[in-house]
Design a protein around this motif. Structure first.
Motif, PDB file in Angstrom:
ATOM      1  N   ALA A  67      -4.473   1.972  -8.898  1.00  0.00           N
ATOM      2  CA  ALA A  67      -4.308   3.315  -8.080  1.00  0.00           C
ATOM      3  C   ALA A  67      -5.620   3.979  -8.243  1.00  0.00           C
ATOM      4  O   ALA A  67      -6.259   4.082  -8.999  1.00  0.00           O
ATOM      5  CB  ALA A  67      -3.226   4.035  -9.089  1.00  0.00           C
ATOM      6  N   LEU A  68      -5.835   4.800  -6.895  1.00  0.00           N
ATOM      7  CA  LEU A  68      -6.844   5.712  -7.073  1.00  0.00           C
ATOM      8  C   LEU A  68      -6.274   7.085  -6.936  1.00  0.00           C
ATOM      9  O   LEU A  68      -5.386   7.411  -6.092  1.00  0.00           O
ATOM     10  CB  LEU A  68      -7.270   5.651  -5.480  1.00  0.00           C
ATOM     11  N   TYR A  69      -6.839   8.120  -7.729  1.00  0.00           N
ATOM     12  CA  TYR A  69      -6.451   9.326  -7.928  1.00  0.00           C
ATOM     13  C   TYR A  69      -7.304  10.424  -7.463  1.00  0.00           C
ATOM     14  O   TYR A  69      -8.560  10.306  -7.837  1.00  0.00           O
ATOM     15  CB  TYR A  69      -6.107   9.407  -9.364  1.00  0.00           C
ATOM     16  N   PHE A  70      -7.060  10.829  -6.437  1.00  0.00           N
ATOM     17  CA  PHE A  70      -7.968  11.875  -5.585  1.00  0.00           C
ATOM     18  C   PHE A  70      -7.451  13.176  -6.049  1.00  0.00           C
ATOM     19  O   PHE A  70      -6.270  13.432  -5.904  1.00  0.00           O
ATOM     20  CB  PHE A  70      -7.972  11.734  -4.039  1.00  0.00           C
ATOM     21  N   LEU A 126       0.933  -1.201  -0.082  1.00  0.00           N
ATOM     22  CA  LEU A 126      -0.009   0.049   0.105  1.00  0.00           C
ATOM     23  C   LEU A 126       0.764   1.152   0.077  1.00  0.00           C
ATOM     24  O   LEU A 126       1.788   1.336   0.868  1.00  0.00           O
ATOM     25  CB  LEU A 126      -0.730   0.130   1.242  1.00  0.00           C
ATOM     26  N   ARG A 127       0.786   2.167  -0.987  1.00  0.00           N
ATOM     27  CA  ARG A 127       1.581   3.265  -1.009  1.00  0.00           C
ATOM     28  C   ARG A 127       0.852   4.375  -1.311  1.00  0.00           C
ATOM     29  O   ARG A 127      -0.232   4.440  -1.923  1.00  0.00           O
ATOM     30  CB  ARG A 127       2.383   2.866  -2.361  1.00  0.00           C
ATOM     31  N   THR A 128       1.084   5.631  -0.839  1.00  0.00           N
ATOM     32  CA  THR A 128       0.640   6.917  -1.039  1.00  0.00           C
ATOM     33  C   THR A 128       1.665   7.914  -1.545  1.00  0.00           C
ATOM     34  O   THR A 128       2.955   7.731  -1.265  1.00  0.00           O
ATOM     35  CB  THR A 128      -0.049   7.499  -0.321  1.00  0.00           C
ATOM     36  N   TYR A 129       1.171   8.774  -2.830  1.00  0.00           N
ATOM     37  CA  TYR A 129       2.151  10.001  -2.871  1.00  0.00           C
ATOM     38  C   TYR A 129       1.369  10.870  -3.660  1.00  0.00           C
ATOM     39  O   TYR A 129       0.175  10.618  -3.725  1.00  0.00           O
ATOM     40  CB  TYR A 129       3.204   9.269  -3.969  1.00  0.00           C
ATOM     41  N   GLN A 130       2.062  12.005  -3.938  1.00  0.00           N
ATOM     42  CA  GLN A 130       1.380  12.994  -4.764  1.00  0.00           C
ATOM     43  C   GLN A 130       1.805  13.152  -6.179  1.00  0.00           C
ATOM     44  O   GLN A 130       3.148  13.089  -6.306  1.00  0.00           O
ATOM     45  CB  GLN A 130       1.663  14.268  -4.070  1.00  0.00           C
ATOM     46  N   ALA A 131       1.210  13.198  -7.334  1.00  0.00           N
ATOM     47  CA  ALA A 131       1.562  13.522  -8.591  1.00  0.00           C
ATOM     48  C   ALA A 131       0.633  14.241  -9.351  1.00  0.00           C
ATOM     49  O   ALA A 131      -0.785  13.893  -9.136  1.00  0.00           O
ATOM     50  CB  ALA A 131       1.613  12.118  -9.151  1.00  0.00           C
ATOM     51  N   GLU A 132       0.915  15.311 -10.030  1.00  0.00           N
ATOM     52  CA  GLU A 132       0.049  16.102 -11.269  1.00  0.00           C
ATOM     53  C   GLU A 132      -1.449  16.277 -10.589  1.00  0.00           C
ATOM     54  O   GLU A 132      -2.184  16.198 -11.500  1.00  0.00           O
ATOM     55  CB  GLU A 132       0.150  15.313 -12.159  1.00  0.00           C
ATOM     56  N   GLY A 133      -1.357  17.201  -9.537  1.00  0.00           N
ATOM     57  CA  GLY A 133      -2.646  17.441  -8.955  1.00  0.00           C
ATOM     58  C   GLY A 133      -3.245  16.442  -8.386  1.00  0.00           C
ATOM     59  O   GLY A 133      -4.668  16.841  -8.041  1.00  0.00           O
ATOM     60  N   TYR A 134      -3.046  15.372  -8.141  1.00  0.00           N
ATOM     61  CA  TYR A 134      -3.628  14.067  -7.323  1.00  0.00           C
ATOM     62  C   TYR A 134      -2.878  13.608  -6.292  1.00  0.00           C
ATOM     63  O   TYR A 134      -1.462  13.860  -6.077  1.00  0.00           O
ATOM     64  CB  TYR A 134      -3.807  12.900  -8.127  1.00  0.00           C
TER      65      TYR A 134
END
Length: 109
Positions: free
Chosen positions: A102-105, A26-34
């Motif tokens: 991948a979930l993009y919020f 399980l991984r989280t990060y920020q990318a391109e507005g998400y």
């Protein structure tokens, strides 16, 4: 509550389809507005011809599971619906022995 449901569905699927003894990441990060939440498991890849269909309601990759009460074919459709309600998106990449959902919020400005 809906965020937990989406992640829980992905983790449940990852555990069900992971190679015995392997890790689920399980991984989280920020990318391109998400803000992105990824769930990765090692195991059989999803065949390319099924990737677009797996988010459809009642679609099941493995027809031999038809009688299973646990697997109704709704889990990934629910994840997609949750992401759409959050103005986000869900994506899957499956190749060799890794599958990543991948979930993009969208990030708030």
């Amino acid at each position: 509550l809906m965020f937990r449901r989406a992640v829980s569905n992905l983790l449940s699927n990852a555990l069900d389809h992971a190679t015995v003894g392997s890790d689920v990441e399980l991984r989280t990060y920020q990318a391109e507005g998400y803000v992105v939440v990824e769930v990765t498991n090692k195991g059989q890849p999803i065949p390319p011809e099924h990737v677009e269909k797996i988010f459809d309601r009642f679609y099941r990759l493995n027809a031999s599971r038809q009688g299973s009460a646990k697997n109704t074919g709704l889990g990934l459709a629910i994840v997609k619906s949750i992401m759409e309600s959050h103005r986000g998106k869900v994506d899957v990449m499956s190749q060799r022995d890794n599958t990543t959902f991948a979930l993009y919020f969208p990030r708030l400005a």
